[in-house]
Design a protein around this motif. Structure first.
Motif, mmCIF file in Angstrom:
data_model
loop_
_atom_site.group_PDB
_atom_site.id
_atom_site.type_symbol
_atom_site.label_atom_id
_atom_site.label_comp_id
_atom_site.label_asym_id
_atom_site.label_seq_id
_atom_site.Cartn_x
_atom_site.Cartn_y
_atom_site.Cartn_z
ATOM 1 N N ARG A 83 -7.075 -0.202 1.218
ATOM 2 C CA ARG A 83 -7.844 -1.155 2.251
ATOM 3 C C ARG A 83 -7.325 -1.083 3.517
ATOM 4 N NH1 ARG A 83 -6.161 -6.207 3.125
ATOM 5 N NH2 ARG A 83 -7.622 -7.629 4.365
ATOM 6 N N GLU A 116 -15.080 -10.523 2.300
ATOM 7 C CA GLU A 116 -14.511 -9.816 3.358
ATOM 8 C C GLU A 116 -15.294 -8.434 3.252
ATOM 9 O OE1 GLU A 116 -10.195 -8.636 4.728
ATOM 10 O OE2 GLU A 116 -10.864 -7.215 3.227
ATOM 11 N N GLU A 172 -1.487 -6.194 -1.760
ATOM 12 C CA GLU A 172 -1.363 -7.439 -0.676
ATOM 13 C C GLU A 172 -2.869 -7.475 -0.136
ATOM 14 O OE1 GLU A 172 0.022 -7.844 3.768
ATOM 15 O OE2 GLU A 172 1.433 -7.671 2.405
ATOM 16 N N PHE A 173 -3.175 -8.842 -0.014
ATOM 17 C CA PHE A 173 -4.499 -9.070 0.633
ATOM 18 C C PHE A 173 -4.189 -10.176 1.442
ATOM 19 C CE2 PHE A 173 -8.386 -11.578 0.643
ATOM 20 C CZ PHE A 173 -9.272 -10.705 1.165
ATOM 21 N N ARG A 174 -4.246 -9.960 2.788
ATOM 22 C CA ARG A 174 -4.199 -10.945 3.942
ATOM 23 C C ARG A 174 -2.963 -11.883 3.722
ATOM 24 N NH1 ARG A 174 -9.133 -12.655 6.856
ATOM 25 N NH2 ARG A 174 -10.843 -11.359 6.567
ATOM 26 N N TRP A 178 -8.582 -7.718 8.794
ATOM 27 C CA TRP A 178 -7.662 -7.458 7.637
ATOM 28 C C TRP A 178 -6.353 -8.229 7.467
ATOM 29 C CZ3 TRP A 178 -2.657 -5.203 7.623
ATOM 30 C CH2 TRP A 178 -2.087 -4.685 8.814
ATOM 31 N N ILE A 185 -12.117 -11.361 -1.398
ATOM 32 C CA ILE A 185 -12.164 -9.965 -1.300
ATOM 33 C C ILE A 185 -13.561 -9.706 -1.140
ATOM 34 C CG2 ILE A 185 -11.772 -7.793 -2.661
ATOM 35 C CD1 ILE A 185 -9.386 -9.197 -3.908
ATOM 36 N N THR A 209 0.896 -1.189 0.008
ATOM 37 C CA THR A 209 0.060 0.040 -0.081
ATOM 38 C C THR A 209 1.189 1.139 -0.251
ATOM 39 O OG1 THR A 209 -1.524 1.296 1.227
ATOM 40 C CG2 THR A 209 -0.310 0.091 2.652
ATOM 41 N N LEU A 261 -7.232 -2.650 -2.852
ATOM 42 C CA LEU A 261 -6.424 -3.456 -2.121
ATOM 43 C C LEU A 261 -5.322 -2.631 -1.570
ATOM 44 C CD1 LEU A 261 -5.918 -6.851 -4.102
ATOM 45 C CD2 LEU A 261 -7.630 -6.196 -2.088
#
Length: 637
Positions: free
Chosen positions: A400, A506, A481-483, A552, A503, A104, A397
């Motif tokens: 987020r 969530e 990035e996601f989790r 998250w 996604i 991010t 993302l």
């Protein structure tokens, strides 16, 4: 006035004496006299270290107050240097303790794990001491228990929530103040108060305690008997000529206390002033006020927030809903046919179908913000063009972590409408495509316009936490990035089905949690006013985990959990908490008024209660929002 080098001192004698203006301040049991910050009106405003300067009862002695009598027993920082376990109560995080979240552009992160463990050690000390004390006090709703719950949540937040460094600093000091409040309460209850009640002998002074100023002779005597550091404040006219004085001293000034305002680089970003006034009850009350409960400033306007051609609406406006080219109007009461949606849940499907969608039921004017706390899942995966779909998902993302943290503890003045979410999610890819345009006078002007428009929308959404300096939210060849999973931006033009479903799952879950919170704060405002900590704990008890409503960074669940657990015993505590919460609302169905207990909790009972609860929630939500709620979905497998 007689000066003696040695004498047996009474409460009104002076082991040390100092003059401050027209005041004479004496102490019968300490060797120094601190400056008395009391009569002038001063701002209660967090400083660069997240504390409140010399008017902070957790840093400097204040005037005795009957409501906050335990302030006298707050431990002094100087008495507990490292490696004493209590030294964590004064730890101040630095940028080295701030661990940025990868994937991010926003300046968000978490507290380093070793520092979280240090603060958690304070929680364990506090819980152990309170637990031992309460063995014979079961059923008593002591305020200290609420503080324990708040401390537990505060440490969990530092462990799991994405935060800017500015917010992280305040949440660290919040947790420390909660610990010191609990610790001093126990010191007062177990040690100081019994000595005052007995009153048969004078205890040796505990120089590790903060102590207090007082102008009341009776209270001076009581604090002296209890062994609490005390400073007696009088004018010269009331000093007896035969008072025993051991040593005149100069005032001790709070030179080691931080008074400067918080700054980032050369930019001063002061925390808000939460109270202004002289010392006393109100000042101590506001020093104890938790950061998450303050009223925040509106976001600063972005460069393009004024009227201009092609500019987007600000979040506190409610523009008419319109759809961009290539996207179709959809029925929000049912899921679209999409491979990117997780399976729906039968109870929620049924509740959405049975809802009476008569506009005459809707309570107007609207008293709850009707905007969307998070992007609608259908909006996120709605674009038909691959490059627009890529831009929407990558933008979400990238922002987020910051947005989740903001909704949880510092929500915007108004939540974005679907159109503003659409503009924002599409702004990243718009800037990318404009940047790729051929160089020339016309395109250069348009690139500047798109960049400024995007910056304005980011300021509207994220305020000062936005990255002001450079670039876009993501690079087309980069990663988001996601989790914990690194996702190539290029893959999101045709996202893997399972990733897209995770996604959107969530987003359904987060949307439900925070809409439920805001609706309950409106419908059960009396409960929130009476016991905010208890009500928040009941809300959090509906969902598994220790992070409250936030999710998250933890690993993605592998099986249905909470109210939709695969076993009755797993479902029971979460459904019961949901039932209890709904029971505070008007017109609750009779079926929901009886507690659920293990002895009578059968498959049939679960089905009936879940059906009644989901239907009641959906109908109540529509009656106050005028739109369908965001509801939980089944885990994608």
């Amino acid at each position: 006035m007689c000066i003696h080098t040695t004498a047996w001192l009474q409460a009104f004698d002076a082991r040390a004496v100092a003059v401050q203006g027209n005041l004479v301040i004496t102490t019968p049991n300490m060797d120094f006299v601190p400056a008395f910050h009391h009569f002038e009106e001063e701002n209660v405003q967090a400083r660069a270290d997240g504390r409140f300067g010399a008017i902070d009862c957790f840093q400097w002695p204040q005037a005795y107050d009957n409501v906050f009598c335990n302030s006298t027993c707050i431990p002094r920082k100087e008495a507990f240097p490292s490696p004493h376990p209590l030294h964590w109560a004064w730890f101040t995080p630095t940028q080295e303790d701030f661990k940025p979240i990868p994937g991010t552009s926003f300046p968000v992160g978490t507290l380093a794990s070793d520092k979280v463990e240090g603060l958690d050690s304070l929680r364990k000390l506090a819980e152990k001491r309170v637990q031992d004390w309460r063995v014979n006090r079961q059923g008593k709703n002591d305020a200290v228990v609420s503080r324990i719950l708040s401390l537990r949540h505060g440490v969990s937040r530092l462990k799991t929530h994405p935060l800017t460094f500015r917010d992280l600093l305040m949440f660290v000091t919040d947790a420390q103040r909660l610990f010191l409040e609990i610790y001093s309460f126990m010191e007062w209850i177990l040690l100081a108060q019994p000595r005052i009640t007995a009153g048969d002998r004078t205890s040796v002074v505990n120089s590790e305690w903060m102590g207090a100023f007082t102008h009341d002779s009776d209270m001076c005597n009581k604090l002296y008997i209890a062994g609490i550091p005390v400073w007696y404040v009088r004018t010269m006219a009331y000093i007896p000529s035969n008072m025993t004085v051991k040593q005149p001293v100069l005032l001790t000034r709070p030179d080691q206390i931080i008074l400067s305002m918080y700054a980032e680089g050369n930019k001063v970003r002061p925390y808000e002033i939460i109270y202004r006034g002289p010392g006393g009850y109100n000042r101590q009350l506001h020093v104890r006020r938790l950061y998450g409960g303050t009223t925040f400033k509106d976001p600063e306007p972005g460069p393009s927030s004024g009227p201009s051609s092609g500019s987007s609406s600000a979040p506190n406006a409610r523009p008419a809903h319109h759809i961009q080219s290539g996207e179709s109007i959809r029925d929000k009461w049912k899921d679209p046919e999409s491979p990117y949606f997780p399976p729906s849940k039968l109870h929620w499907d049924d509740a959405l179908k049975r809802c009476i969608k008569d506009s005459s039921r809707v309570r107007t004017p609207y008293l709850i913000d009707r905007g969307y706390r998070f992007p609608e899942p259908g909006l996120l995966v709605g674009p038909k063009l691959p490059e627009r779909l890529q831009g929407y998902i990558a933008t979400w993302l990238a922002c987020r972590p910051l947005w989740i943290g903001r909704v949880d503890h510092n929500p915007p003045h108004n939540y974005p409408s679907p159109q503003i979410w659409r503009d924002f999610l599409g702004s990243g890819i718009s800037a990318q495509s404009q940047a790729a345009a051929p160089k020339g006078k016309g395109p250069e002007k348009k690139v500047f316009t798109v960049a400024e428009k995007r910056k304005g929308m980011m300021k509207d959404l994220f305020g000062d936490d936005m990255v002001d300096s450079h670039g876009d939210l993501f690079a087309p060849e980069g990663m988001v990035e996601f989790r914990g999973e690194q996702v190539p931006v290029a893959s999101l033009a045709h996202p893997p089905q399972l990733l897209a479903q995770k996604i959107t799952w969530e987003l359904f879950e987060l949307g439900f949690r925070y809409e439920l919170r805001d609706l309950d704060r409106h419908l059960a405002k009396g409960r929130w006013a009476e016991d905010p900590v208890g009500r928040e704990q009941l809300l959090h008890a509906i969902f598994p985990g220790e992070a409250g409503l936030v999710m998250w960074s933890e690993p993605f669940p592998t099986d249905n959990y909470g109210m939709w657990n695969n076993t009755l015993i797993g479902v029971l505590p979460y459904l019961e908490s949901f039932r209890q919460l709904l029971c505070s609302w008007d017109d609750v169905p009779p079926l929901l008024t009886s507690p659920l207990i293990q002895e009578n909790f059968t498959d049939t009972k679960w089905w009936e209660v879940a059906r009644a609860a989901t239907a009641f929630y959906v109908q109540t939500f529509f009656d106050h929002f005028g739109r369908p709620p965001v509801v939980p979905h089944s885990l994608p497998l």
